[in-house]
Design a protein around this motif. Sequence first.
Motif, PDB file in Angstrom:
ATOM      1  N   SER A 259       0.110   0.647  -9.625  1.00 29.73           N
ATOM      2  CA  SER A 259       0.969   0.148  -8.549  1.00 29.73           C
ATOM      3  C   SER A 259       1.106  -1.376  -8.579  1.00 29.73           C
ATOM      4  O   SER A 259       2.053  -1.928  -8.039  1.00 29.73           O
ATOM      5  N   TYR A 260       0.168  -2.060  -9.225  1.00 25.67           N
ATOM      6  CA  TYR A 260       0.246  -3.523  -9.338  1.00 25.67           C
ATOM      7  C   TYR A 260       1.462  -3.976 -10.148  1.00 25.67           C
ATOM      8  O   TYR A 260       1.876  -5.126 -10.050  1.00 25.67           O
TER       9      TYR A 260
ATOM     10  N   THR B 131       5.121  -6.813   3.436  1.00 27.13           N
ATOM     11  CA  THR B 131       5.038  -8.047   2.663  1.00 27.13           C
ATOM     12  C   THR B 131       3.610  -8.537   2.500  1.00 27.13           C
ATOM     13  O   THR B 131       3.202  -8.963   1.406  1.00 27.13           O
TER      14      THR B 131
ATOM     15  N   TRP C 222       6.237  -1.116  -4.765  1.00 31.76           N
ATOM     16  CA  TRP C 222       6.234  -2.333  -3.952  1.00 31.76           C
ATOM     17  C   TRP C 222       7.161  -2.202  -2.748  1.00 31.76           C
ATOM     18  O   TRP C 222       6.894  -2.767  -1.686  1.00 31.76           O
TER      19      TRP C 222
ATOM     20  N   PRO D 209       7.535 -11.862 -10.148  1.00 31.74           N
ATOM     21  CA  PRO D 209       6.707 -11.380  -9.039  1.00 31.74           C
ATOM     22  C   PRO D 209       5.503 -12.295  -8.830  1.00 31.74           C
ATOM     23  O   PRO D 209       5.040 -12.944  -9.780  1.00 31.74           O
TER      24      PRO D 209
ATOM     25  N   PRO E 261       7.510  -1.832  -9.319  1.00 31.42           N
ATOM     26  CA  PRO E 261       8.385  -2.266  -8.225  1.00 31.42           C
ATOM     27  C   PRO E 261       8.808  -1.149  -7.286  1.00 31.42           C
ATOM     28  O   PRO E 261       9.088  -1.411  -6.113  1.00 31.42           O
TER      29      PRO E 261
ATOM     30  N   PHE F 152       1.737  -6.407  -0.060  1.00 33.73           N
ATOM     31  CA  PHE F 152       2.261  -6.675  -1.398  1.00 33.73           C
ATOM     32  C   PHE F 152       1.726  -7.992  -1.940  1.00 33.73           C
ATOM     33  O   PHE F 152       1.237  -8.070  -3.079  1.00 33.73           O
TER      34      PHE F 152
ATOM     35  N   ARG G 144      -0.684  -8.583  -5.268  1.00 34.26           N
ATOM     36  CA  ARG G 144      -0.236  -9.327  -6.445  1.00 34.26           C
ATOM     37  C   ARG G 144      -0.994 -10.646  -6.628  1.00 34.26           C
ATOM     38  O   ARG G 144      -1.277 -11.056  -7.758  1.00 34.26           O
TER      39      ARG G 144
END
Length: 398
Positions: free
Chosen positions: A72-73, A84, A79, A146, A76, A87, A91
Amino acid sequence: MDPHLCISCRGTKYLCGLNYCPVILKNLSFKVREMGTEVSGSSPPSIFVGRFGYPKITVYPSTPPEFGDTSSYENPRRWLEMDTTSFLAMRLNMIRGGLEFRVTEASSPGRNLFDVQVISLSPRPVEMELDLVNVPRGKILSETVPPLGPSAPLRSMKLGTLPPPERVVEKVFQDRDMKAVEAMERLRSNGVPVERISKLLSVGNLGRDRRLVPTRWSITAVDKTLSDKLVSKVKEFPHLGEIEVYVRKFNLNTFVGILVPGNWSFEWGEAWFPSTTWNMWGAYPQVEIDYEGYFGRKTYPEIGGCYYSSRLAVAEFLEARGRQAIPILWREIYPGFYFPVGVWFVRENVRELFKGKPEKFPELDDALKYVDQVLKVKSSTWIKHSKVIPMIRSRLFP
């Protein structure tokens, strides 16, 4: 700060005369966990290629400090399901270990760079141990890339068992006679996600004359190259039957897509409201639009890489439908949307936009009246900045 400068610059050109971006500096206060010099975890896999010092640049194999399914890192689609804060926290806790190479080393890599190239081939997370020279510091917030967490020079790296790549990925990696453009298209047509194709390009795994490509450049290069190919196909399809309008509201953003029957042309526009990323100190919305006619454009769009990310998303949609149209895409960004998060946000939201059910109209003016009920900036203001709508009304398209 003149808000128009921020819209034009987006943290890359330093048009304000400063040698740093005050918007990004303000947002760098977002805290991440402190790490030591030894970091281990399951890399999604993730690799960032910097641009400073070109043609000698830094390549960063990266990992979060956790094991297991960390895919999941780098996904998108996932994401979009996060708020926010979650996320950014995810990241910005990706730890980067930097190694310097000349861009030409990609064609005949030494052991360290070859290991990085092999990591990028993996379809699943790779266990990684990074021995850093010092405690990692800093982070990256960018309009294109990102968010990324702290970095330090890399002393050494150990890898666990590497999952084998898919057959098509291995094929384009091994084939030194295949052009990079052909490799990208083959990967896309076989279902390899855009972000993986960009990663393969950036570490020098595609094409004949292989080079390292900064991640910022590779993202836009892949979006442009793939959308160019798709647009050439779309131009062969029959026109859409009537005007369609799509609307998506998501995370302090509204996206509108107007598809007008006719020969291909394209427009991407953004309206940044006060107290947003690129209009932090303005008093009213700043509107910017870029476009192309049937034969494309020869210059890089002033509006940045989101132009090609949105173009790819709508070209995918039209190719899947077997129809040609004139896409007019507008995005409004509302107060509270502070962080630059990368062009993935536009690409994925435009893809989601066209999964919705459209409203249909016989005339463009009827469609614009409907848009006035959806957007906060009136269509009359958008039209003042638009080049495509006046051309449609003047029937200037081939």
